[in-house]
Design a protein around this motif. Structure first.
Motif, PDB file in Angstrom:
ATOM      1  N   ASN A 169      13.261 -12.864   7.153  1.00 41.71           N
ATOM      2  CA  ASN A 169      12.343 -13.206   8.249  1.00 41.71           C
ATOM      3  C   ASN A 169      10.934 -13.436   7.720  1.00 41.71           C
ATOM      4  OD1 ASN A 169      14.157 -13.090  10.301  1.00 41.71           O
ATOM      5  ND2 ASN A 169      13.615 -11.048  11.008  1.00 41.71           N
ATOM      6  N   ALA A 170      10.499 -12.533   6.817  1.00 40.77           N
ATOM      7  CA  ALA A 170       9.132 -12.651   6.296  1.00 40.77           C
ATOM      8  C   ALA A 170       8.953 -14.012   5.616  1.00 40.77           C
ATOM      9  CB  ALA A 170       8.854 -11.513   5.322  1.00 40.77           C
ATOM     10  N   LYS A 197      10.822 -16.710   6.273  1.00 46.49           N
ATOM     11  CA  LYS A 197      10.993 -17.741   7.304  1.00 46.49           C
ATOM     12  C   LYS A 197       9.707 -17.978   8.094  1.00 46.49           C
ATOM     13  CE  LYS A 197      13.979 -16.730  10.602  1.00 46.49           C
ATOM     14  NZ  LYS A 197      15.254 -16.454  11.248  1.00 46.49           N
ATOM     15  N   TYR A 198       8.970 -16.904   8.358  1.00 46.59           N
ATOM     16  CA  TYR A 198       7.784 -17.038   9.216  1.00 46.59           C
ATOM     17  C   TYR A 198       6.486 -17.088   8.406  1.00 46.59           C
ATOM     18  CZ  TYR A 198      11.147 -16.140  12.860  1.00 46.59           C
ATOM     19  OH  TYR A 198      12.233 -16.237  13.692  1.00 46.59           O
ATOM     20  N   CYS A 228       2.884 -16.099  10.615  1.00 44.54           N
ATOM     21  CA  CYS A 228       2.285 -16.431  11.914  1.00 44.54           C
ATOM     22  C   CYS A 228       1.989 -15.192  12.775  1.00 44.54           C
ATOM     23  CB  CYS A 228       3.219 -17.360  12.669  1.00 44.54           C
ATOM     24  SG  CYS A 228       4.886 -16.708  12.786  1.00 44.54           S
ATOM     25  N   ILE A 272       3.074 -11.735  15.283  1.00 50.13           N
ATOM     26  CA  ILE A 272       3.858 -11.543  16.514  1.00 50.13           C
ATOM     27  C   ILE A 272       2.920 -11.012  17.597  1.00 50.13           C
ATOM     28  CG2 ILE A 272       5.837 -10.288  17.518  1.00 50.13           C
ATOM     29  CD1 ILE A 272       6.701  -9.855  14.503  1.00 50.13           C
ATOM     30  N   GLN A 291      16.504 -11.527  21.157  1.00 54.41           N
ATOM     31  CA  GLN A 291      15.095 -11.569  21.561  1.00 54.41           C
ATOM     32  C   GLN A 291      14.292 -12.278  20.493  1.00 54.41           C
ATOM     33  OE1 GLN A 291      13.818 -10.472  24.434  1.00 54.41           O
ATOM     34  NE2 GLN A 291      15.817  -9.780  25.115  1.00 54.41           N
ATOM     35  N   SER A 295       6.402 -16.719  18.562  1.00 58.05           N
ATOM     36  CA  SER A 295       6.124 -17.539  17.383  1.00 58.05           C
ATOM     37  C   SER A 295       7.112 -18.700  17.288  1.00 58.05           C
ATOM     38  CB  SER A 295       6.224 -16.659  16.141  1.00 58.05           C
ATOM     39  OG  SER A 295       7.390 -15.891  16.210  1.00 58.05           O
ATOM     40  N   GLN A 307      10.034 -21.045  16.341  1.00 55.11           N
ATOM     41  CA  GLN A 307      11.365 -20.759  15.835  1.00 55.11           C
ATOM     42  C   GLN A 307      11.649 -21.653  14.621  1.00 55.11           C
ATOM     43  OE1 GLN A 307      13.691 -18.554  16.727  1.00 55.11           O
ATOM     44  NE2 GLN A 307      14.953 -19.406  15.109  1.00 55.11           N
ATOM     45  N   THR A 338      19.358 -16.341  14.766  1.00 55.85           N
ATOM     46  CA  THR A 338      20.259 -15.988  15.861  1.00 55.85           C
ATOM     47  C   THR A 338      19.607 -15.014  16.837  1.00 55.85           C
ATOM     48  OG1 THR A 338      21.131 -14.133  14.605  1.00 55.85           O
ATOM     49  CG2 THR A 338      22.266 -16.240  14.357  1.00 55.85           C
ATOM     50  N   GLY A 339      18.485 -14.433  16.463  1.00 54.63           N
ATOM     51  CA  GLY A 339      17.844 -13.433  17.325  1.00 54.63           C
ATOM     52  C   GLY A 339      18.580 -12.100  17.267  1.00 54.63           C
ATOM     53  N   ALA A 345      17.996  -6.689  15.675  1.00 58.18           N
ATOM     54  CA  ALA A 345      18.835  -5.751  16.447  1.00 58.18           C
ATOM     55  C   ALA A 345      19.799  -5.045  15.497  1.00 58.18           C
ATOM     56  CB  ALA A 345      19.591  -6.493  17.541  1.00 58.18           C
TER      57      ALA A 345
HETATM   58  P1  ADP Z   1      15.791 -14.520  14.274  1.00 63.21           P
HETATM   59  O1  ADP Z   1      17.125 -14.859  13.767  1.00 63.21           O
HETATM   60  O2  ADP Z   1      15.376 -15.295  15.478  1.00 63.21           O
HETATM   61  O3  ADP Z   1      14.757 -14.469  13.200  1.00 63.21           O
HETATM   62  P2  ADP Z   1      15.484 -11.650  14.409  1.00 63.21           P
HETATM   63  O4  ADP Z   1      16.172 -10.626  15.253  1.00 63.21           O
HETATM   64  O5  ADP Z   1      15.574 -11.491  12.941  1.00 63.21           O
HETATM   65  O6  ADP Z   1      16.017 -13.049  14.872  1.00 63.21           O
HETATM   66  O7  ADP Z   1      13.969 -11.688  14.826  1.00 63.21           O
HETATM   67  C1  ADP Z   1      13.640 -11.724  16.226  1.00 63.21           C
HETATM   68  C2  ADP Z   1      12.320 -12.437  16.423  1.00 63.21           C
HETATM   69  O8  ADP Z   1      11.257 -11.663  15.889  1.00 63.21           O
HETATM   70  C3  ADP Z   1      12.219 -13.783  15.724  1.00 63.21           C
HETATM   71  O9  ADP Z   1      12.801 -14.804  16.498  1.00 63.21           O
HETATM   72  C4  ADP Z   1      10.711 -13.947  15.588  1.00 63.21           C
HETATM   73  O10 ADP Z   1      10.182 -14.441  16.803  1.00 63.21           O
HETATM   74  C5  ADP Z   1      10.225 -12.509  15.404  1.00 63.21           C
HETATM   75  N1  ADP Z   1      10.003 -12.171  13.976  1.00 63.21           N
HETATM   76  C6  ADP Z   1      10.799 -11.424  13.180  1.00 63.21           C
HETATM   77  N2  ADP Z   1      10.272 -11.255  11.950  1.00 63.21           N
HETATM   78  C7  ADP Z   1       9.098 -11.906  11.974  1.00 63.21           C
HETATM   79  C8  ADP Z   1       8.054 -12.102  10.997  1.00 63.21           C
HETATM   80  N3  ADP Z   1       8.122 -11.569   9.761  1.00 63.21           N
HETATM   81  N4  ADP Z   1       6.967 -12.808  11.391  1.00 63.21           N
HETATM   82  C9  ADP Z   1       6.876 -13.325  12.645  1.00 63.21           C
HETATM   83  N5  ADP Z   1       7.819 -13.189  13.603  1.00 63.21           N
HETATM   84  C10 ADP Z   1       8.912 -12.494  13.273  1.00 63.21           C
END
Ligand code: ADP
Length: 359
Positions: free
Chosen positions: A259-260, A262-263, A290, A292, A305, A309, A311, A316-317, A321
């Motif tokens: 995630n880190a 990706k964003y 970006c 949260i 959820q 920010s 996508q 998968t959101g 979880a």
């Molecule tokens: P996803 O597959 O959508 O990344 P996650 O459950 O891993 O699903 O994350 C849920 C949401 O949390 C993401 O859709 C994003 O909006 C936010 N998120 C998670 N990690 C980060 C991050 N490092 N920086 C910014 N937003 C984040």
């Protein structure tokens, strides 16, 4: 002056579907309603005036004392209300209960005892279990055909069915990445439903969190390099051990580092920091992405959820979880801190493993 219990109308209490127990300040039974007696199989007349703990102890021989369905506040916390889930068993049946308790006061406001309400959650638990089983069977059934669709598309893309036009190639690539996304989603749903149904077996062992941290960095290095993102690990020379499943810890860290990345913007920095304090080992994954919005910080750990920010990367959101469920399963805690536009920190803590007794 009337005692607190004289003020409780027995008939009303007996008509309730929750078990009700009133105890005095010494935790002796003042009253119990019909539902409580029925839930625990108690003779109500016999227990009036006797210690409530003994009453539960008398029917609850198999269960450790901490599971006694009787929250006992410390004297200085007597004014507190309390709510928790407890599991009670007499060796033959197991009840899942929600216990709510609060102080009883006399007319002058003095603490004279506590009132407990027990709500039987067994039915909810059964429904939950059935739901998880359904999801897991449905997901299995979906995964097999999806895998063969993806395999066929792979073969066509590889030229097994002869030459393909540029237009067909483009369409097949869309089909291919959609298959990938669908399989990822099914795997995540399966994983989460298994964890939530308590069906995963953690391979617990004393481990140092640096091992899974290094593994997750190694597996995500090339993805990060595509956007010139640097990954680094900061850890003290000697980190206390935690009692954890190494593969599952790598899964949690990889989810958070993924995630880190990706964003994060191109050229950004993603750090894993490990430290120990007050009996916990702490892992922090920070990025300069970006960020949260504050109102989403708790919500994002729920299923499907996503925060405000943008996508990216077809998530998968479910990653957070799953991470939350896994950390909780390890008796740990996980949370996020962030400022929009400045980056995010995902932090999880696990209790330090108890020292092994000397030989
Ligand atoms: P996803 O597959 O959508 O990344 P996650 O459950 O891993 O699903 O994350 C849920 C949401 O949390 C993401 O859709 C994003 O909006 C936010 N998120 C998670 N990690 C980060 C991050 N490092 N920086 C910014 N937003 C984040």
């Amino acid at each position: 002056m009337k005692s607190a219990i004289d003020l409780l109308p027995t008939m009303v209490l007996d008509s309730l579907t929750s078990g009700i127990l009133a105890v005095d300040s010494e935790f002796h039974v003042l009253h119990m309603n019909a539902k409580l007696a029925q839930l625990f199989g108690l003779d109500r007349e016999r227990w009036i005036g006797r210690p409530a703990e003994e009453m539960f102890g008398s029917v609850e021989t198999q269960v450790p004392a901490r599971r006694l369905p009787l929250y006992r506040s410390r004297p200085k916390d007597n004014t507190r209300t309390h709510s928790r889930e407890v599991e009670w068993s007499d060796g033959q049946r197991t009840l899942h209960l929600r216990e709510d308790s609060g102080p009883l006061r006399d007319e002058s406001g003095n603490f004279v005892g506590r009132l407990y309400a027990y709500h039987d959650l067994s039915w909810e638990k059964t429904i939950d279990q059935m739901k998880s089983e359904f999801i897991s069977i449905a997901s299995h059934e979906l995964r097999t055909p999806m895998t063969s669709i993806k395999g066929s598309v792979d073969l066509i893309l590889g030229g097994a069915a002869g030459e393909i036009s540029a237009d067909a190639l483009e369409l097949l690539e869309v089909a291919h990445s959609s298959c990938d996304r669908m399989i990822r989603l099914i795997n995540d749903i399966l994983d989460l439903s298994k964890i939530e149904a308590g069906q995963i077996r953690l391979k617990l062992a004393p481990i140092e969190l640096t091992d899974p941290a290094e593994l997750s960095i190694r597996s995500l290095k090339s993805l990060a390099a595509k956007d010139r993102i640097t990954l680094s690990l900061e850890s003290p020379q000697q980190l206390p051990l935690v009692h954890a499943d190494k593969d599952r810890m790598e899964q949690v860290m990889s989810n958070l580092v993924f995630n880190a990345i990706k964003y994060s913007p191109p050229g950004g920095e993603v750090k894993i920091g490990l430290s120990a304090e007050n009996g916990w080992v702490r892992c922090t994954i920070s990025d300069q992405g970006c960020g949260i919005p504050e109102e989403d910080l708790h919500r994002i750990f729920g299923r499907f959820q996503q925060a405000g920010s943008p996508q990216r990367g077809g998530g998968t959101g479910l990653g957070l979880a799953i991470s939350h469920a896994l950390v909780t399963e390890h008796k740990g805690k996980i949370w996020a801190e962030s400022r929009v536009g400045e980056g995010s920190r995902f932090i999880f803590c696990l209790p330090v493993a108890p020292a092994l007794p000397a030989a």
